[in-house]
Write a protein that holds these residues in place. Sequence first.
Motif, PDB file in Angstrom:
ATOM      1  N   ILE A  27       7.695  -8.122  -3.645  1.00  0.00           N
ATOM      2  CA  ILE A  27       8.089  -9.110  -4.651  1.00  0.00           C
ATOM      3  C   ILE A  27       8.034  -8.492  -6.049  1.00  0.00           C
ATOM      4  O   ILE A  27       8.947  -8.674  -6.865  1.00  0.00           O
ATOM      5  CB  ILE A  27       7.189 -10.359  -4.572  1.00  0.00           C
ATOM      6  CG1 ILE A  27       7.521 -11.165  -3.309  1.00  0.00           C
ATOM      7  CG2 ILE A  27       7.358 -11.240  -5.818  1.00  0.00           C
ATOM      8  CD1 ILE A  27       6.561 -12.298  -3.021  1.00  0.00           C
ATOM      9  N   GLY A  28       6.963  -7.742  -6.329  1.00  0.00           N
ATOM     10  CA  GLY A  28       6.842  -7.067  -7.618  1.00  0.00           C
ATOM     11  C   GLY A  28       7.985  -6.098  -7.863  1.00  0.00           C
ATOM     12  O   GLY A  28       8.530  -6.023  -8.970  1.00  0.00           O
ATOM     13  N   ILE A  33       3.656  -8.890  -1.239  1.00  0.00           N
ATOM     14  CA  ILE A  33       3.362  -9.012  -2.667  1.00  0.00           C
ATOM     15  C   ILE A  33       3.903  -7.797  -3.428  1.00  0.00           C
ATOM     16  O   ILE A  33       4.502  -7.933  -4.503  1.00  0.00           O
ATOM     17  CB  ILE A  33       1.840  -9.145  -2.902  1.00  0.00           C
ATOM     18  CG1 ILE A  33       1.312 -10.441  -2.291  1.00  0.00           C
ATOM     19  CG2 ILE A  33       1.518  -9.091  -4.398  1.00  0.00           C
ATOM     20  CD1 ILE A  33       1.870 -11.696  -2.881  1.00  0.00           C
ATOM     21  N   ILE A  34       3.712  -6.601  -2.867  1.00  0.00           N
ATOM     22  CA  ILE A  34       4.242  -5.383  -3.507  1.00  0.00           C
ATOM     23  C   ILE A  34       5.766  -5.441  -3.583  1.00  0.00           C
ATOM     24  O   ILE A  34       6.369  -5.106  -4.609  1.00  0.00           O
ATOM     25  CB  ILE A  34       3.781  -4.124  -2.742  1.00  0.00           C
ATOM     26  CG1 ILE A  34       2.265  -3.929  -2.909  1.00  0.00           C
ATOM     27  CG2 ILE A  34       4.532  -2.883  -3.228  1.00  0.00           C
ATOM     28  CD1 ILE A  34       1.683  -2.812  -2.065  1.00  0.00           C
ATOM     29  N   LEU A  56      -2.783  -9.549  -7.484  1.00  0.00           N
ATOM     30  CA  LEU A  56      -2.887 -10.056  -6.121  1.00  0.00           C
ATOM     31  C   LEU A  56      -2.991  -8.929  -5.098  1.00  0.00           C
ATOM     32  O   LEU A  56      -3.793  -9.002  -4.167  1.00  0.00           O
ATOM     33  CB  LEU A  56      -1.670 -10.936  -5.792  1.00  0.00           C
ATOM     34  CG  LEU A  56      -1.731 -12.381  -6.259  1.00  0.00           C
ATOM     35  CD1 LEU A  56      -0.425 -13.084  -5.943  1.00  0.00           C
ATOM     36  CD2 LEU A  56      -2.885 -13.121  -5.614  1.00  0.00           C
ATOM     37  N   SER A  57      -2.175  -7.897  -5.272  1.00  0.00           N
ATOM     38  CA  SER A  57      -2.214  -6.784  -4.316  1.00  0.00           C
ATOM     39  C   SER A  57      -3.560  -6.076  -4.375  1.00  0.00           C
ATOM     40  O   SER A  57      -4.087  -5.652  -3.344  1.00  0.00           O
ATOM     41  CB  SER A  57      -1.069  -5.800  -4.584  1.00  0.00           C
ATOM     42  OG  SER A  57      -1.150  -5.265  -5.890  1.00  0.00           O
ATOM     43  N   SER A  87      -5.775 -17.405  -4.686  1.00  0.00           N
ATOM     44  CA  SER A  87      -5.801 -16.240  -3.801  1.00  0.00           C
ATOM     45  C   SER A  87      -7.179 -16.030  -3.186  1.00  0.00           C
ATOM     46  O   SER A  87      -7.295 -15.563  -2.058  1.00  0.00           O
ATOM     47  CB  SER A  87      -5.369 -14.983  -4.567  1.00  0.00           C
ATOM     48  OG  SER A  87      -6.303 -14.668  -5.578  1.00  0.00           O
ATOM     49  N   SER A 111       1.562  -9.767  -9.475  1.00  0.00           N
ATOM     50  CA  SER A 111       1.641  -9.105  -8.169  1.00  0.00           C
ATOM     51  C   SER A 111       0.659  -7.944  -8.076  1.00  0.00           C
ATOM     52  O   SER A 111       0.068  -7.696  -7.023  1.00  0.00           O
ATOM     53  CB  SER A 111       3.070  -8.616  -7.890  1.00  0.00           C
ATOM     54  OG  SER A 111       3.462  -7.640  -8.829  1.00  0.00           O
ATOM     55  N   THR A 159       3.665   0.888  -5.086  1.00  0.00           N
ATOM     56  CA  THR A 159       4.253   0.085  -6.160  1.00  0.00           C
ATOM     57  C   THR A 159       5.060   0.944  -7.126  1.00  0.00           C
ATOM     58  O   THR A 159       6.222   0.644  -7.429  1.00  0.00           O
ATOM     59  CB  THR A 159       3.148  -0.664  -6.935  1.00  0.00           C
ATOM     60  OG1 THR A 159       2.412  -1.489  -6.023  1.00  0.00           O
ATOM     61  CG2 THR A 159       3.740  -1.531  -8.024  1.00  0.00           C
ATOM     62  N   VAL A 202       5.494 -11.372 -13.679  1.00  0.00           N
ATOM     63  CA  VAL A 202       5.451 -11.247 -12.217  1.00  0.00           C
ATOM     64  C   VAL A 202       4.828  -9.914 -11.816  1.00  0.00           C
ATOM     65  O   VAL A 202       4.061  -9.837 -10.857  1.00  0.00           O
ATOM     66  CB  VAL A 202       6.866 -11.384 -11.610  1.00  0.00           C
ATOM     67  CG1 VAL A 202       6.831 -11.153 -10.099  1.00  0.00           C
ATOM     68  CG2 VAL A 202       7.442 -12.759 -11.912  1.00  0.00           C
ATOM     69  N   GLY A 203       5.131  -8.858 -12.577  1.00  0.00           N
ATOM     70  CA  GLY A 203       4.562  -7.541 -12.279  1.00  0.00           C
ATOM     71  C   GLY A 203       3.046  -7.534 -12.342  1.00  0.00           C
ATOM     72  O   GLY A 203       2.377  -7.014 -11.445  1.00  0.00           O
TER      73      GLY A 203
END
Length: 198
Positions: free
Chosen positions: A56-57, A53-54, A114-115, A33, A111, A150, A107-108
């Motif tokens: 996807i989470g 990204i949000i 990354l966010s 990233s 994400s 989120t 994944v949470g």
Amino acid sequence: MVKTGNNSFAVYKHALFVGLGAFFLAIGIGLGSQGLLKSISSLAIAFALLMLIILIGIIFDIIGTAAAAATEVPFHAKAARKVKGAKQAIALVKNADKVANFCNDVVGDVSASLSGAIGATIVSTLLTGNLENKLVIAGTVMTGFIAGTTVGGKALGKHFALAEANEIIFQVGRILAWLETTIGLKFFSATPKKGRKS
């Protein structure tokens, strides 16, 4: 009652495996990233990536919650009729703890990391020069925006996941069945552990 013995060992083994996997995944994604963020020059692209990204989470949080809330019974008749995705849906429910752990936690967390990184990049791009106070304010607002979006999205998603758990898991099962057929990926063992039927 908590089970002991081999089942207990399997739980600890799985927890260790997932923890180490999340550690290396976070490092890999973090390094990747950083390179990606350096190459993003457009604020519109950065903001679109942040929202993706949000999203996807939130989607994975819905899947994890639905797996924990769904029941096997509606899928057995579909599996008997060889409806594509029914066997995968049963496997998702039988492995609900692992599915929820991966979707909600792994994944949470990725994400969220990354966010946060993308949000920091957006703030630093917007504010240049000697603007220390404004940078603090903008960074705080961006953190609040990411957290609010989120948490609010996941709250709405959980309501939807609990109301439509079986349908969500069936649709995810259909996607997994398609991936298994077209790409050859195998997500669950052939004989998953005994799960819930009520």
